[in-house]
Enzyme design. Sequence first.
Site, PDB file in Angstrom:
ATOM      1  N   ASP A  64       5.762  -9.897 -17.691  1.00 21.71           N
ATOM      2  CA  ASP A  64       6.102 -11.435 -18.221  1.00 21.71           C
ATOM      3  C   ASP A  64       6.712 -11.799 -19.645  1.00 21.71           C
ATOM      4  O   ASP A  64       7.649 -13.021 -18.800  1.00 21.71           O
ATOM      5  CB  ASP A  64       3.772 -12.100 -18.118  1.00 21.71           C
ATOM      6  CG  ASP A  64       3.279 -12.017 -17.004  1.00 21.71           C
ATOM      7  OD1 ASP A  64       4.466 -12.620 -15.483  1.00 21.71           O
ATOM      8  OD2 ASP A  64       2.846 -11.490 -16.514  1.00 21.71           O
ATOM      9  N   HIS A  88       0.825  -1.535  -0.294  1.00 16.95           N
ATOM     10  CA  HIS A  88       0.164  -0.243   0.134  1.00 16.95           C
ATOM     11  C   HIS A  88       0.539   1.422  -0.046  1.00 16.95           C
ATOM     12  O   HIS A  88       0.389   2.909  -0.793  1.00 16.95           O
ATOM     13  CB  HIS A  88      -0.839   0.134   1.541  1.00 16.95           C
ATOM     14  CG  HIS A  88      -2.144  -0.861   0.780  1.00 16.95           C
ATOM     15  ND1 HIS A  88      -2.464  -1.546   1.559  1.00 16.95           N
ATOM     16  CD2 HIS A  88      -2.746  -0.367   0.082  1.00 16.95           C
ATOM     17  CE1 HIS A  88      -3.633  -1.989   1.024  1.00 16.95           C
ATOM     18  NE2 HIS A  88      -4.122  -2.028  -0.210  1.00 16.95           N
ATOM     19  N   CYS A 119       2.694  -2.104 -22.632  1.00 19.91           N
ATOM     20  CA  CYS A 119       2.148  -1.834 -21.386  1.00 19.91           C
ATOM     21  C   CYS A 119       3.234  -2.610 -19.519  1.00 19.91           C
ATOM     22  O   CYS A 119       2.894  -1.904 -19.025  1.00 19.91           O
ATOM     23  CB  CYS A 119       0.410  -2.238 -21.217  1.00 19.91           C
ATOM     24  SG  CYS A 119       0.241  -4.555 -21.622  1.00 19.91           S
ATOM     25  N   GLU A 159       3.112 -11.843 -23.667  1.00 20.76           N
ATOM     26  CA  GLU A 159       3.914 -11.645 -22.704  1.00 20.76           C
ATOM     27  C   GLU A 159       4.707 -13.503 -23.218  1.00 20.76           C
ATOM     28  O   GLU A 159       4.969 -13.811 -21.357  1.00 20.76           O
ATOM     29  CB  GLU A 159       2.990 -11.411 -21.791  1.00 20.76           C
ATOM     30  CG  GLU A 159       1.808 -12.030 -21.348  1.00 20.76           C
ATOM     31  CD  GLU A 159       0.679 -10.942 -20.210  1.00 20.76           C
ATOM     32  OE1 GLU A 159       1.694 -10.482 -19.676  1.00 20.76           O
ATOM     33  OE2 GLU A 159      -0.513 -11.630 -19.968  1.00 20.76           O
TER      34      GLU A 159
HETATM   35  C1  PEP Z   1       3.034  -6.839 -17.902  1.00 23.20           C
HETATM   36  O1  PEP Z   1       3.166  -9.342 -17.670  1.00 23.20           O
HETATM   37  O2  PEP Z   1       3.868  -7.093 -18.946  1.00 23.20           O
HETATM   38  C2  PEP Z   1       1.921  -6.684 -17.939  1.00 23.20           C
HETATM   39  C3  PEP Z   1       1.910  -5.708 -17.872  1.00 23.20           C
HETATM   40  O3  PEP Z   1       0.862  -7.475 -16.696  1.00 23.20           O
HETATM   41  P1  PEP Z   1       1.148  -7.829 -15.161  1.00 23.20           P
HETATM   42  O4  PEP Z   1       2.370  -6.991 -15.125  1.00 23.20           O
HETATM   43  O5  PEP Z   1      -0.055  -7.105 -14.560  1.00 23.20           O
HETATM   44  O6  PEP Z   1       1.529  -9.007 -15.355  1.00 23.20           O
HETATM   45 MG    MG Z   2       1.687  -9.779 -17.408  1.00 23.37          MG
END
Ligand code: PEP
Ligand code: MG
Length: 588
Positions: free
Chosen positions: A461, A190, A508, A437
Amino acid sequence: MRKGVAVSPGIAVGTAYCANKLFLPPAAPSAGEVDIQAELSRYEAARWRAEEDLLVIQKKAEQQLSRSDASIFDVHRSILSDSSLVDRVQEGIIQNKLTAQGALHHALELYSEAFSKFHDSYLRERLTDIRDVLQRVEQHLQNDSVEPDAPLLANPVILVVDELLPSQVVGIDALKIRGIVTRCGSQTSHAAIVARGLGIPAVSGIEDILEIVKTGDHLVVDGREGLVIIDPDAEAQAAYLKLEREFFDFKDHLVENRDLPAKTGDGAVVELLANVNSVSDARAAGAMGATGVGLFRTEYLYLTHPTVPSEEEQVQLYVDVIKAAPAHRVTIRSIDLGGDKTLPFLGRMHREANPFMGWRSIRLCFEHPDFLLPQLRAVMRAAAIGQDLGGDVRLMFPMITTLEEIIEVKRVVRDAQQQLDAEQKPYARVPLGMMLEVPAAAISIDLMLDEVDFVSIGSNDLVQYLMAADRDNPKVAHLCQPLAPPVLHILNKVIRACLDARKPVTLCGEMAGHTMSYAVLLGMGLRSFSMSPVLIPYIKEFARYLSTETAESIVQHVLKLRTTSEIRRYLAEELDKLVPDFERFKIS
Ligand code: PEP
Ligand code: MG
């Protein structure tokens, strides 16, 4: 000086305020000393007063945060009335002849032991919620007045705490807190989330911080390097004060750019989107200058909900996020549970040896149509409302590994549409995308592109799977590197394939908000980046110094280099030449 984990960038210099109320080990009670009836009534009375507090806090949280963020206090109230907790405390008083406080401590010890066995960090951190609730009851037992909305402090300070508890978060006023240092906590705690959201420099994970720092001590918090300096000498203090001023000026300057379009040095438009977990994040995205939400991680609704959230609750949340998001543009990701985000009510029969490679994400959803179908229906229903607002809602699926999975998920989408047609419920058809990913999907990307409307690269990932290095394990952090040559080669291949097939592509993962990676991705042809909202102003400013042509020539060279350290060194040298004061853009 102490080194911890850098969780929120920036420099803060100021006076420490140790706002810690640790559970101290209670004195061992001797049999016969305890008036059992009196202790049981004391416990009941404290529990009721704690319940009243929580109702007040929740109201306040709903005003300051969003309804869904404030729902954490529903969880707190359910902990307070949880029968196994109440039974445990009562048993402690009756059978072990403990005082109410002693029984509370005993219960906490039992929970701490049980939670320490949890594999996943999110669940382990839920012990924080139990501790927060028990601490509140304990304060009432001590007849402390617990003022839920007490202003934390009179003058701006550096908050030093064991761990930042959710109910303290509500009381935090960004103007009064210059920096945060915590003993416990990680990137997902948090403290980290709140500090980053409020733009407060923060460092976590300093084991002995509460032993060595007292309220009133002078502190420096360096949230870029993860350093805390205690009682700095005059020279260090002056140097850091200068850095702090520069940091504020820089931040002010960055915020001025908020409404300007993000452009490269040669005027090409880049899309800077935000990764969000909640309505308040979506709101912060606009304040930071994002042009939309590129990743809405819906599993956080499940993780903060005592049961499976209903379709109606989901529609409400998605509509709230769409309304709060810049231009009402949101890419919603179907739930990505499993891996390190497990739910007790999933009823997993056995512990998986490799949860990240096991039953997670879309794999789990295929076996749980009771999760997937209501979610797809909720997204499409919310999207219809989003369209009425002139927005743009997309849906994407995590962990896609094979073409068959894409075909199957599209079949479930059709089922959901048929159901909604039959029920005459308004909905919108949304573009469907895959998260890229898994290395297998990256290798066969050309075979998959025809079946999807867009691609979002989940580099967090992708890197861990490609390098066979757990993204949460510090022991293999040297391998889990987004700038490693094999990662860059595969990213280049995927981006090329998407551009050639004219499929929109976004990245992302965390690397989207890191300046060196941004430069490389831009050179590969990527124009859409989704990141933590707080990083957007940095990338927007940084983008101005780098033309697409220069980035392309940088990438040509980078792809010939053989090691991560060569790549990092080369990028640092090149960017240092191009970007005045490149150090300012460094984010650890
Ligand atoms: C990722 O794997 O890059 C991603 C954006 O998803 P998360 O971090 O939620 O696994
Ligand atoms: Mg991911």
